[in-house]
Write a protein that holds these residues in place. Structure first.
Motif, PDB file in Angstrom:
ATOM      1  N   GLN A  13      39.026  41.731  38.554  1.00 58.22           N
ATOM      2  CA  GLN A  13      39.969  41.658  39.805  1.00 58.22           C
ATOM      3  C   GLN A  13      39.237  41.695  40.985  1.00 58.22           C
ATOM      4  O   GLN A  13      38.378  42.543  41.371  1.00 58.22           O
ATOM      5  CB  GLN A  13      40.939  42.859  39.582  1.00 58.22           C
ATOM      6  N   ILE A  27      46.062  30.104  46.768  1.00 59.88           N
ATOM      7  CA  ILE A  27      45.120  30.892  45.725  1.00 59.88           C
ATOM      8  C   ILE A  27      45.182  30.286  44.325  1.00 59.88           C
ATOM      9  O   ILE A  27      44.189  29.861  43.589  1.00 59.88           O
ATOM     10  CB  ILE A  27      45.571  32.288  45.553  1.00 59.88           C
ATOM     11  N   PRO A  70      46.341  39.491  48.007  1.00 57.94           N
ATOM     12  CA  PRO A  70      46.506  38.026  48.184  1.00 57.94           C
ATOM     13  C   PRO A  70      47.035  37.823  49.801  1.00 57.94           C
ATOM     14  O   PRO A  70      46.891  36.928  50.295  1.00 57.94           O
ATOM     15  CB  PRO A  70      47.451  37.515  47.034  1.00 57.94           C
ATOM     16  N   PHE A  96      40.889  37.922  46.959  1.00 64.30           N
ATOM     17  CA  PHE A  96      40.848  36.517  47.477  1.00 64.30           C
ATOM     18  C   PHE A  96      42.053  36.032  48.121  1.00 64.30           C
ATOM     19  O   PHE A  96      43.132  36.313  47.662  1.00 64.30           O
ATOM     20  CB  PHE A  96      40.558  35.767  46.037  1.00 64.30           C
ATOM     21  N   ASN A  97      41.752  35.373  49.289  1.00 68.36           N
ATOM     22  CA  ASN A  97      43.155  34.698  50.100  1.00 68.36           C
ATOM     23  C   ASN A  97      42.582  33.990  51.029  1.00 68.36           C
ATOM     24  O   ASN A  97      41.325  33.836  51.151  1.00 68.36           O
ATOM     25  CB  ASN A  97      43.894  36.010  50.544  1.00 68.36           C
ATOM     26  N   VAL A 105      43.521  38.122  41.030  1.00 67.14           N
ATOM     27  CA  VAL A 105      43.467  38.286  42.264  1.00 67.14           C
ATOM     28  C   VAL A 105      44.312  39.147  42.994  1.00 67.14           C
ATOM     29  O   VAL A 105      45.705  39.144  43.118  1.00 67.14           O
ATOM     30  CB  VAL A 105      44.004  36.737  43.063  1.00 67.14           C
ATOM     31  N   ARG A 106      43.696  40.197  43.724  1.00 68.57           N
ATOM     32  CA  ARG A 106      44.439  41.343  44.351  1.00 68.57           C
ATOM     33  C   ARG A 106      44.492  41.266  45.888  1.00 68.57           C
ATOM     34  O   ARG A 106      43.738  40.308  46.620  1.00 68.57           O
ATOM     35  CB  ARG A 106      44.079  42.543  43.924  1.00 68.57           C
ATOM     36  N   VAL A 118      47.707  36.088  40.311  1.00 71.28           N
ATOM     37  CA  VAL A 118      47.776  36.663  41.480  1.00 71.28           C
ATOM     38  C   VAL A 118      48.746  37.815  41.528  1.00 71.28           C
ATOM     39  O   VAL A 118      49.883  37.496  41.035  1.00 71.28           O
ATOM     40  CB  VAL A 118      47.864  35.528  42.457  1.00 71.28           C
ATOM     41  N   SER A 122      37.456  46.030  38.401  1.00 71.40           N
ATOM     42  CA  SER A 122      37.976  45.700  39.520  1.00 71.40           C
ATOM     43  C   SER A 122      36.759  45.738  40.600  1.00 71.40           C
ATOM     44  O   SER A 122      36.220  46.897  40.399  1.00 71.40           O
ATOM     45  CB  SER A 122      39.244  46.599  40.029  1.00 71.40           C
ATOM     46  N   VAL A 134      40.265  35.722  36.040  1.00 69.76           N
ATOM     47  CA  VAL A 134      40.464  36.326  37.339  1.00 69.76           C
ATOM     48  C   VAL A 134      41.637  36.843  37.809  1.00 69.76           C
ATOM     49  O   VAL A 134      42.617  36.097  37.869  1.00 69.76           O
ATOM     50  CB  VAL A 134      39.695  35.244  38.221  1.00 69.76           C
ATOM     51  N   VAL A 148      41.396  30.972  38.962  1.00 71.37           N
ATOM     52  CA  VAL A 148      42.390  32.011  38.965  1.00 71.37           C
ATOM     53  C   VAL A 148      43.235  31.930  37.738  1.00 71.37           C
ATOM     54  O   VAL A 148      43.833  30.857  37.610  1.00 71.37           O
ATOM     55  CB  VAL A 148      43.174  31.974  40.233  1.00 71.37           C
TER      56      VAL A 148
END
Length: 327
Positions: free
Chosen positions: A172, A272, A202, A175-176, A199-200, A281, A152, A197, A278
Protein backbone atom coordinates in the motif's frame (compact mmCIF):
# COMPACT_ATOMS: atom_id res chain seq x y z
CA UNK A 1 -17.78 -2.03 -10.86
CA UNK A 2 -14.73 -3.46 -12.54
CA UNK A 3 -12.44 -5.86 -10.65
CA UNK A 4 -8.71 -6.51 -10.64
CA UNK A 5 -6.74 -9.35 -9.06
CA UNK A 6 -4.84 -8.39 -5.93
CA UNK A 7 -1.43 -9.78 -6.80
CA UNK A 8 -0.68 -13.38 -5.86
CA UNK A 9 -3.49 -13.42 -3.29
CA UNK A 10 -5.78 -14.45 -6.13
CA UNK A 11 -8.53 -12.26 -4.66
CA UNK A 12 -10.50 -10.20 -7.16
CA UNK A 13 -11.31 -6.79 -5.68
CA UNK A 14 -13.14 -3.77 -6.99
CA UNK A 15 -10.91 -1.20 -8.66
CA UNK A 16 -12.23 1.38 -6.20
CA UNK A 17 -12.30 0.33 -2.56
CA UNK A 18 -13.02 2.25 0.61
CA UNK A 19 -10.42 3.63 2.99
CA UNK A 20 -11.75 4.05 6.53
CA UNK A 21 -9.21 6.37 8.15
CA UNK A 22 -11.92 9.07 8.01
CA UNK A 23 -14.37 6.77 9.78
CA UNK A 24 -12.03 6.11 12.70
CA UNK A 25 -10.49 9.50 13.45
CA UNK A 26 -7.98 12.24 12.58
CA UNK A 27 -10.45 13.99 10.24
CA UNK A 28 -12.58 15.86 12.73
CA UNK A 29 -15.61 14.51 14.57
CA UNK A 30 -17.57 11.71 12.90
CA UNK A 31 -20.50 10.06 14.67
CA UNK A 32 -20.76 6.29 14.92
CA UNK A 33 -23.81 6.24 12.68
CA UNK A 34 -22.20 8.47 10.04
CA UNK A 35 -19.18 6.18 10.02
CA UNK A 36 -21.32 3.09 9.57
CA UNK A 37 -23.45 4.77 6.92
CA UNK A 38 -20.31 5.51 4.91
CA UNK A 39 -19.44 1.81 4.90
CA UNK A 40 -23.00 0.89 3.93
CA UNK A 41 -22.88 3.41 1.06
CA UNK A 42 -19.68 1.82 -0.22
CA UNK A 43 -21.18 -1.67 -0.22
CA UNK A 44 -24.34 -0.36 -1.89
CA UNK A 45 -22.15 1.16 -4.62
CA UNK A 46 -20.66 -2.27 -5.32
CA UNK A 47 -17.39 -1.84 -3.44
CA UNK A 48 -16.07 -5.13 -2.03
CA UNK A 49 -12.65 -4.09 -0.69
CA UNK A 50 -12.42 -2.17 2.58
CA UNK A 51 -9.18 -1.01 4.17
CA UNK A 52 -8.71 -0.14 7.83
CA UNK A 53 -6.13 -0.17 10.64
CA UNK A 54 -6.11 -0.96 14.33
CA UNK A 55 -5.18 2.64 15.18
CA UNK A 56 -8.04 4.28 13.29
CA UNK A 57 -9.93 5.53 16.31
CA UNK A 58 -8.10 2.88 18.39
CA UNK A 59 -10.13 0.13 16.75
CA UNK A 60 -13.27 2.18 16.11
CA UNK A 61 -13.03 1.77 12.34
CA UNK A 62 -12.57 -2.01 12.62
CA UNK A 63 -15.62 -2.29 14.90
CA UNK A 64 -17.76 -0.23 12.52
CA UNK A 65 -16.81 -2.52 9.64
CA UNK A 66 -17.71 -5.61 11.66
CA UNK A 67 -21.04 -4.04 12.68
CA UNK A 68 -22.03 -3.31 9.07
CA UNK A 69 -20.86 -6.66 7.70
CA UNK A 70 -22.89 -8.39 10.39
CA UNK A 71 -25.99 -6.69 8.97
CA UNK A 72 -25.54 -8.08 5.45
CA UNK A 73 -24.58 -11.26 3.68
CA UNK A 74 -21.92 -10.00 1.28
CA UNK A 75 -18.48 -11.19 0.25
CA UNK A 76 -16.17 -8.35 1.25
CA UNK A 77 -12.38 -8.44 1.57
CA UNK A 78 -11.16 -6.50 4.61
CA UNK A 79 -7.55 -5.40 4.91
CA UNK A 80 -6.26 -4.10 8.21
CA UNK A 81 -2.89 -2.89 9.49
CA UNK A 82 -0.77 -3.34 12.59
CA UNK A 83 2.27 -1.80 14.19
CA UNK A 84 1.45 1.82 14.87
CA UNK A 85 0.18 1.01 18.35
CA UNK A 86 3.77 0.43 19.41
CA UNK A 87 4.95 3.03 21.90
CA UNK A 88 7.70 3.82 21.25
CA UNK A 89 7.25 3.07 17.56
CA UNK A 90 10.55 1.27 16.95
CA UNK A 91 11.63 -1.27 14.37
CA UNK A 92 12.86 -3.89 16.83
CA UNK A 93 9.36 -4.32 18.27
CA UNK A 94 7.96 -5.43 14.92
CA UNK A 95 8.30 -8.97 16.22
CA UNK A 96 6.08 -12.00 16.72
CA UNK A 97 5.15 -11.12 20.30
CA UNK A 98 3.82 -7.67 19.49
CA UNK A 99 2.35 -8.46 16.08
CA UNK A 100 0.48 -11.52 17.33
CA UNK A 101 -1.16 -9.42 20.07
CA UNK A 102 -2.19 -6.78 17.54
CA UNK A 103 -3.54 -9.44 15.18
CA UNK A 104 -5.58 -11.06 17.95
CA UNK A 105 -7.23 -7.74 18.81
CA UNK A 106 -8.03 -7.02 15.14
CA UNK A 107 -9.52 -10.49 14.75
CA UNK A 108 -11.74 -9.77 17.74
CA UNK A 109 -12.76 -6.29 16.59
CA UNK A 110 -13.41 -7.39 12.99
CA UNK A 111 -15.12 -10.59 14.18
CA UNK A 112 -12.89 -12.70 11.94
CA UNK A 113 -11.18 -15.94 12.90
CA UNK A 114 -8.64 -15.30 10.14
CA UNK A 115 -7.75 -11.85 8.79
CA UNK A 116 -8.09 -11.56 5.03
CA UNK A 117 -5.03 -9.32 4.67
CA UNK A 118 -2.71 -7.89 7.32
CA UNK A 119 -0.36 -5.04 6.44
CA UNK A 120 2.54 -3.68 8.45
CA UNK A 121 1.51 -0.08 9.12
CA UNK A 122 4.29 2.16 7.83
CA UNK A 123 6.99 0.80 10.12
CA UNK A 124 10.36 2.52 10.58
CA UNK A 125 12.60 1.92 7.58
CA UNK A 126 14.88 -0.37 9.59
CA UNK A 127 12.04 -2.89 9.95
CA UNK A 128 12.26 -3.64 6.24
CA UNK A 129 15.81 -4.88 6.82
CA UNK A 130 14.77 -7.31 9.61
CA UNK A 131 14.06 -10.78 8.19
CA UNK A 132 12.68 -11.75 11.59
CA UNK A 133 9.78 -9.32 11.13
CA UNK A 134 8.66 -11.13 8.00
CA UNK A 135 9.32 -14.51 9.61
CA UNK A 136 6.84 -13.46 12.30
CA UNK A 137 4.24 -12.76 9.62
CA UNK A 138 4.93 -16.15 8.04
CA UNK A 139 4.38 -17.77 11.43
CA UNK A 140 1.07 -15.95 11.93
CA UNK A 141 -0.02 -17.10 8.50
CA UNK A 142 0.98 -20.70 9.24
CA UNK A 143 -1.01 -20.52 12.47
CA UNK A 144 -4.13 -19.48 10.58
CA UNK A 145 -4.36 -16.00 12.07
CA UNK A 146 -4.19 -14.39 8.63
CA UNK A 147 -4.57 -15.48 5.03
CA UNK A 148 -2.24 -12.97 3.38
CA UNK A 149 0.14 -10.21 4.39
CA UNK A 150 1.68 -7.11 2.90
CA UNK A 151 3.05 -3.74 3.88
CA UNK A 152 2.00 -0.12 3.92
CA UNK A 153 4.95 2.14 3.17
CA UNK A 154 5.92 5.79 3.10
CA UNK A 155 8.63 5.66 0.43
CA UNK A 156 9.39 3.96 -2.86
CA UNK A 157 12.65 2.66 -1.36
CA UNK A 158 10.73 0.88 1.42
CA UNK A 159 8.36 -0.63 -1.13
CA UNK A 160 11.21 -1.97 -3.25
CA UNK A 161 12.89 -3.51 -0.20
CA UNK A 162 9.64 -5.05 1.06
CA UNK A 163 8.90 -6.95 -2.13
CA UNK A 164 12.22 -8.74 -1.86
CA UNK A 165 10.50 -10.88 0.81
CA UNK A 166 8.55 -13.64 -0.97
CA UNK A 167 5.68 -13.57 1.53
CA UNK A 168 4.82 -9.92 0.82
CA UNK A 169 1.85 -10.09 -1.55
CA UNK A 170 0.67 -6.47 -1.42
CA UNK A 171 2.09 -2.99 -1.01
CA UNK A 172 0.00 0.00 0.00
CA UNK A 173 1.53 3.28 -1.13
CA UNK A 174 0.58 6.91 -1.72
CA UNK A 175 0.09 7.60 -5.41
CA UNK A 176 -1.87 10.39 -7.08
CA UNK A 177 -1.31 13.25 -9.56
CA UNK A 178 0.72 15.00 -6.82
CA UNK A 179 2.77 11.88 -5.89
CA UNK A 180 3.88 10.35 -9.17
CA UNK A 181 7.22 8.75 -8.33
CA UNK A 182 5.87 5.20 -7.68
CA UNK A 183 4.92 4.94 -11.37
CA UNK A 184 8.56 4.60 -12.27
CA UNK A 185 10.68 1.73 -10.96
CA UNK A 186 8.33 0.50 -8.23
CA UNK A 187 5.36 -0.15 -10.50
CA UNK A 188 7.63 -1.97 -12.92
CA UNK A 189 8.97 -4.22 -10.16
CA UNK A 190 5.55 -4.80 -8.59
CA UNK A 191 4.14 -5.88 -11.93
CA UNK A 192 7.12 -8.12 -12.62
CA UNK A 193 6.73 -9.85 -9.25
CA UNK A 194 2.89 -9.89 -9.39
CA UNK A 195 2.61 -7.84 -6.22
CA UNK A 196 -0.77 -6.25 -5.53
CA UNK A 197 -0.67 -2.44 -5.32
CA UNK A 198 -3.16 -0.68 -3.05
CA UNK A 199 -3.20 3.09 -3.57
CA UNK A 200 -3.98 5.25 -0.55
CA UNK A 201 -4.35 9.05 -0.13
CA UNK A 202 -5.49 9.25 -3.77
CA UNK A 203 -7.14 12.65 -3.33
CA UNK A 204 -4.26 14.25 -1.39
CA UNK A 205 -6.28 14.83 1.78
CA UNK A 206 -9.04 16.57 -0.16
CA UNK A 207 -6.88 18.79 -2.37
CA UNK A 208 -7.75 16.75 -5.45
CA UNK A 209 -11.47 17.01 -4.84
CA UNK A 210 -11.15 20.64 -5.94
CA UNK A 211 -13.35 21.62 -3.01
CA UNK A 212 -10.78 23.24 -0.72
CA UNK A 213 -9.96 26.94 -0.68
CA UNK A 214 -7.41 29.27 0.87
CA UNK A 215 -9.99 30.34 3.46
CA UNK A 216 -10.57 26.82 4.76
CA UNK A 217 -9.68 25.93 8.33
CA UNK A 218 -9.67 22.46 9.87
CA UNK A 219 -10.67 21.20 13.33
CA UNK A 220 -8.01 20.67 15.98
CA UNK A 221 -8.44 16.89 15.71
CA UNK A 222 -8.01 16.89 11.91
CA UNK A 223 -4.53 15.92 10.69
CA UNK A 224 -4.82 18.64 8.04
CA UNK A 225 -4.50 21.03 10.96
CA UNK A 226 -1.93 19.37 13.21
CA UNK A 227 0.31 17.39 10.83
CA UNK A 228 1.16 19.77 8.00
CA UNK A 229 4.85 19.67 8.88
CA UNK A 230 4.85 16.04 10.03
CA UNK A 231 4.40 16.86 13.72
CA UNK A 232 2.40 13.66 14.45
CA UNK A 233 3.38 11.24 11.66
CA UNK A 234 4.92 11.34 8.22
CA UNK A 235 4.30 14.68 6.53
CA UNK A 236 3.60 12.93 3.25
CA UNK A 237 0.28 11.63 4.62
CA UNK A 238 -1.13 15.19 4.75
CA UNK A 239 -1.82 16.93 1.41
CA UNK A 240 0.56 14.35 -0.15
CA UNK A 241 3.43 16.31 1.41
CA UNK A 242 2.71 19.53 -0.46
CA UNK A 243 2.47 22.85 1.38
CA UNK A 244 -1.25 23.68 1.44
CA UNK A 245 -1.01 26.92 -0.57
CA UNK A 246 1.23 25.30 -3.18
CA UNK A 247 -1.22 22.44 -3.45
CA UNK A 248 -4.08 24.84 -4.14
CA UNK A 249 -2.01 26.48 -6.89
CA UNK A 250 -1.53 23.06 -8.48
CA UNK A 251 -5.26 22.32 -8.21
CA UNK A 252 -6.07 25.59 -9.96
CA UNK A 253 -3.71 24.62 -12.77
CA UNK A 254 -5.43 21.23 -13.11
CA UNK A 255 -8.99 22.54 -13.37
CA UNK A 256 -8.93 23.27 -17.10
CA UNK A 257 -7.82 19.69 -17.81
CA UNK A 258 -10.70 17.94 -16.01
CA UNK A 259 -12.93 16.21 -18.59
CA UNK A 260 -16.45 17.63 -18.74
CA UNK A 261 -18.06 14.34 -17.76
CA UNK A 262 -15.93 13.88 -14.62
CA UNK A 263 -15.40 15.67 -11.34
CA UNK A 264 -11.85 16.54 -10.32
CA UNK A 265 -11.89 13.71 -7.78
CA UNK A 266 -13.04 11.24 -10.43
CA UNK A 267 -10.32 12.51 -12.76
CA UNK A 268 -7.67 11.85 -10.10
CA UNK A 269 -9.04 8.35 -9.43
CA UNK A 270 -9.29 7.57 -13.14
CA UNK A 271 -5.71 8.78 -13.62
CA UNK A 272 -4.57 6.32 -10.95
CA UNK A 273 -6.56 3.44 -12.44
CA UNK A 274 -5.02 4.08 -15.85
CA UNK A 275 -1.82 2.52 -14.47
CA UNK A 276 -1.95 -1.23 -15.02
CA UNK A 277 0.15 -2.02 -11.93
CA UNK A 278 -2.55 -0.63 -9.62
CA UNK A 279 -4.84 -3.26 -8.13
CA UNK A 280 -7.23 -0.98 -6.24
CA UNK A 281 -7.49 2.59 -4.99
CA UNK A 282 -8.99 3.36 -1.57
CA UNK A 283 -10.39 6.89 -1.29
CA UNK A 284 -11.93 7.65 2.08
CA UNK A 285 -15.02 9.72 2.76
CA UNK A 286 -17.91 9.95 5.16
CA UNK A 287 -20.21 11.39 2.48
CA UNK A 288 -22.36 8.71 0.82
CA UNK A 289 -22.67 10.87 -2.31
CA UNK A 290 -18.92 11.28 -2.61
CA UNK A 291 -18.46 7.55 -2.10
CA UNK A 292 -20.88 6.84 -4.95
CA UNK A 293 -19.07 9.33 -7.19
CA UNK A 294 -15.72 7.79 -6.33
CA UNK A 295 -16.99 4.31 -7.19
CA UNK A 296 -18.24 5.57 -10.56
CA UNK A 297 -14.66 6.42 -11.59
CA UNK A 298 -14.16 2.71 -12.22
CA UNK A 299 -16.64 2.84 -15.11
CA UNK A 300 -15.18 5.99 -16.70
CA UNK A 301 -13.14 5.75 -19.87
CA UNK A 302 -9.35 6.02 -19.55
CA UNK A 303 -8.05 9.58 -19.71
CA UNK A 304 -6.60 10.77 -23.00
CA UNK A 305 -2.85 10.95 -23.62
CA UNK A 306 -3.31 14.71 -23.76
CA UNK A 307 -4.85 14.79 -20.28
CA UNK A 308 -2.12 12.54 -18.90
CA UNK A 309 0.47 14.86 -20.41
CA UNK A 310 -1.19 17.94 -18.92
CA UNK A 311 -1.28 16.33 -15.46
CA UNK A 312 2.41 15.51 -15.74
CA UNK A 313 3.14 19.11 -16.75
CA UNK A 314 1.31 20.42 -13.67
CA UNK A 315 3.24 17.98 -11.49
CA UNK A 316 6.58 19.08 -12.87
CA UNK A 317 5.78 22.78 -12.54
CA UNK A 318 4.05 22.89 -9.15
CA UNK A 319 4.85 19.68 -7.28
CA UNK A 320 8.08 17.99 -8.31
CA UNK A 321 10.55 20.09 -6.31
CA UNK A 322 8.59 19.77 -3.05
CA UNK A 323 7.67 16.11 -3.28
CA UNK A 324 9.41 13.88 -5.80
CA UNK A 325 12.76 13.33 -4.09
CA UNK A 326 11.23 12.85 -0.60
CA UNK A 327 8.96 9.85 -1.09
Amino acid sequence: MRHRTLGTTGIDVTEVGLGTWNVGGDWGDVSDEDGREAIRAALDAGIDFVDTADVYGDGRSERHIAHVLDERDEDVTVATKAGRRLDPHVAEDYDYEHLSAFVDRSREYLDQDTLDLLQLHCPPTDAFYQPETFAALDRLKDEGALDHYGVSVETVEEALKAIEYPGVETVQIIFNPFRQRPADLFFEEAKRRDVGVIVRVPLASGLLTGGLSRDDTFPENDHRNYNREGEAFDRGETFAGLPFERGLDAVDALREHVPEELTMAQTALRWILDFEAVSTVIPGSTSPEHIRQNAAASEAAPLSHQTHGAIRDVYEEYVFDDVHHRW
